[in-house]
Design an enzyme around this catalytic site. Structure first.
Site, PDB file in Angstrom:
ATOM      1  N   PRO A  37       0.891  -1.298  -0.014  1.00 28.58           N
ATOM      2  CA  PRO A  37       0.059  -0.121   0.074  1.00 28.58           C
ATOM      3  C   PRO A  37       0.962   1.433  -0.037  1.00 28.58           C
ATOM      4  CG  PRO A  37       0.078  -1.128   2.084  1.00 28.58           C
ATOM      5  CD  PRO A  37       0.727  -2.112   1.264  1.00 28.58           C
ATOM      6  N   ASP A  38       0.385   2.107  -0.616  1.00 24.99           N
ATOM      7  CA  ASP A  38       0.916   3.527  -0.777  1.00 24.99           C
ATOM      8  C   ASP A  38       0.513   4.401   0.443  1.00 24.99           C
ATOM      9  OD1 ASP A  38       1.842   6.152  -1.289  1.00 24.99           O
ATOM     10  OD2 ASP A  38       1.085   6.190  -3.126  1.00 24.99           O
ATOM     11  N   PHE A  39       1.480   4.892   1.257  1.00 27.56           N
ATOM     12  CA  PHE A  39       1.161   5.493   2.458  1.00 27.56           C
ATOM     13  C   PHE A  39       0.189   6.726   2.517  1.00 27.56           C
ATOM     14  CE2 PHE A  39       4.706   2.988   3.620  1.00 27.56           C
ATOM     15  CZ  PHE A  39       4.582   2.640   4.924  1.00 27.56           C
ATOM     16  N   ARG A  40       0.458   7.345   1.317  1.00 26.04           N
ATOM     17  CA  ARG A  40      -0.093   8.839   1.080  1.00 26.04           C
ATOM     18  C   ARG A  40      -1.481   8.731  -0.017  1.00 26.04           C
ATOM     19  NH1 ARG A  40       2.995  12.970   2.796  1.00 26.04           N
ATOM     20  NH2 ARG A  40       4.993  12.476   3.378  1.00 26.04           N
ATOM     21  N   GLN A 105      13.496   5.361  -1.933  1.00 23.49           N
ATOM     22  CA  GLN A 105      12.872   5.842  -0.521  1.00 23.49           C
ATOM     23  C   GLN A 105      12.073   4.429   0.114  1.00 23.49           C
ATOM     24  OE1 GLN A 105      10.654   8.971  -2.779  1.00 23.49           O
ATOM     25  NE2 GLN A 105      11.052  10.039  -0.982  1.00 23.49           N
ATOM     26  N   ASN A 106      11.999   3.338  -0.663  1.00 27.41           N
ATOM     27  CA  ASN A 106      11.347   2.292  -0.052  1.00 27.41           C
ATOM     28  C   ASN A 106      12.051   1.403   0.898  1.00 27.41           C
ATOM     29  OD1 ASN A 106       9.365   3.234  -1.937  1.00 27.41           O
ATOM     30  ND2 ASN A 106       9.816   1.965  -3.578  1.00 27.41           N
ATOM     31  N   ILE A 107      11.424   0.734   1.522  1.00 26.44           N
ATOM     32  CA  ILE A 107      11.833  -0.145   2.618  1.00 26.44           C
ATOM     33  C   ILE A 107      11.838  -1.656   2.326  1.00 26.44           C
ATOM     34  CG2 ILE A 107      11.908   1.516   4.341  1.00 26.44           C
ATOM     35  CD1 ILE A 107       9.474  -0.055   5.370  1.00 26.44           C
ATOM     36  N   ASP A 108      11.211  -1.735   1.190  1.00 28.36           N
ATOM     37  CA  ASP A 108      10.623  -3.179   0.736  1.00 28.36           C
ATOM     38  C   ASP A 108      11.543  -4.225   0.228  1.00 28.36           C
ATOM     39  OD1 ASP A 108      10.672  -2.497  -1.895  1.00 28.36           O
ATOM     40  OD2 ASP A 108       8.801  -1.530  -1.766  1.00 28.36           O
ATOM     41  N   HIS A 123      15.752   5.377   3.237  1.00 32.81           N
ATOM     42  CA  HIS A 123      15.196   5.339   4.724  1.00 32.81           C
ATOM     43  C   HIS A 123      15.124   3.927   5.209  1.00 32.81           C
ATOM     44  CE1 HIS A 123      12.042   8.474   2.461  1.00 32.81           C
ATOM     45  NE2 HIS A 123      13.165   8.986   3.255  1.00 32.81           N
ATOM     46  N   CYS A 131      17.745  -3.188  19.057  1.00 35.53           N
ATOM     47  CA  CYS A 131      17.570  -2.568  20.314  1.00 35.53           C
ATOM     48  C   CYS A 131      18.480  -1.379  20.640  1.00 35.53           C
ATOM     49  CB  CYS A 131      18.002  -3.477  21.318  1.00 35.53           C
ATOM     50  SG  CYS A 131      18.083  -2.834  23.289  1.00 35.53           S
ATOM     51  N   CYS A 134      21.212  -1.702  23.686  1.00 35.50           N
ATOM     52  CA  CYS A 134      22.464  -2.623  23.618  1.00 35.50           C
ATOM     53  C   CYS A 134      22.838  -3.076  22.042  1.00 35.50           C
ATOM     54  CB  CYS A 134      22.055  -4.013  24.405  1.00 35.50           C
ATOM     55  SG  CYS A 134      21.200  -5.179  23.705  1.00 35.50           S
TER      56      CYS A 134
END
Length: 248
Positions: A37-40, A105-108, A123, A131, A134
């Site tokens: 899905p497109d966020f915007r 810009q994608n994280i997929d 991104h 974490c 640590c």
């Protein structure tokens, strides 16, 4: 002069053939055809979940839980997604020597899955989490198991807050990747700008840098952007179809 679609395809192919240093810059719109899905866009995630900033994620338990609720839905889309013809076309153009890099810009991770070798992720990515205390790393399948039990994820070793390896709003972008993208934008003579409205800074500045340095731009989007005036050619439609038609 208004060009027909076929005339624009021919011109785009010639620009790529005649370029010495072509790069691609991609946003969420290239992956919608893969089921992400497109966020915007209307019905996108930002209409159903509010944006959680980096500061909120660190200091507000409710905000963290809201983020992980959204992330749980997004992970399902990401883990089931496959590269579409747009990702495959860019990988083929790189393999043939026509494209040097993909800045995304994608994280997929779909560019890498399609075969692109030189991918700069501005991104971060969804391959895992860390974490914040640590720095223990968690794989995504571990995160999914944890999300089955609770939404306030804490490190098994030290109890610290676990954060996905993606860049939040209000969080600095990875310096190495940003500098690399800026250097590429300064050097390229042609940039394919695909599936992005160029609204998220500082990533959105990359095509503007290329334009300022004299590079030609080709835009491929489903809708108009405020920056279409920069482009030599603008396509409104499916990135998969346009890139398939450009095929060199």
């Amino acid at each position: 002069m208004n060009l027909t679609y076929q005339e624009k395809i021919k011109k785009a192919s010639q620009l790529i053939k005649n370029s010495n240093y072509t790069v691609a810059f991609t946003g969420a719109g290239i992956s919608t055809e893969s089921g992400i899905p497109d966020f915007r866009s209307p019905g996108g995630l930002w209409q159903r979940f509010r944006i959680v900033t980096y500061q909120e994620f660190i200091y507000d338990r409710q905000a963290r839980e809201e983020f992980w609720r959204m992330k749980k839905e997004l992970i399902h889309h990401l883990t089931n997604a496959k590269p579409n013809n747009a990702h495959i076309a860019l990988a083929e153009l790189e393999k043939k020597g026509f494209i040097k890099h993909v800045i995304t810009q994608n994280i997929d991770g779909l560019h890498q899955m399609a075969g692109s070798k030189s991918v700069i992720e501005l991104h971060g990515n969804q391959r895992g989490a860390i974490c914040l205390d640590c720095e223990k790393l968690y794989k995504m399948d571990e995160i999914l198991k944890m999300l089955e039990e609770q939404l306030n994820l804490r490190c098994y070793d030290c109890g610290g807050i676990i954060k996905p390896t993606v860049v939040f709003f209000g969080e600095p972008m990875p310096e190495k990747e940003l500098i690399m993208a800026q250097q590429i934008a300064n050097q390229c003579d042609l940039m394919l700008v695909i599936g992005t409205s160029l609204q998220v800074e500082p990533a959105a500045s990359i095509p503007r840098i290329a334009h300022t340095r004299g590079a030609k731009l080709i835009f491929i989007n489903k809708a108009e952007t405020d920056w279409d005036w920069m482009a030599e050619i603008v396509f409104y439609g499916s990135a998969s179809q346009v890139l398939k038609d450009i095929a060199i």
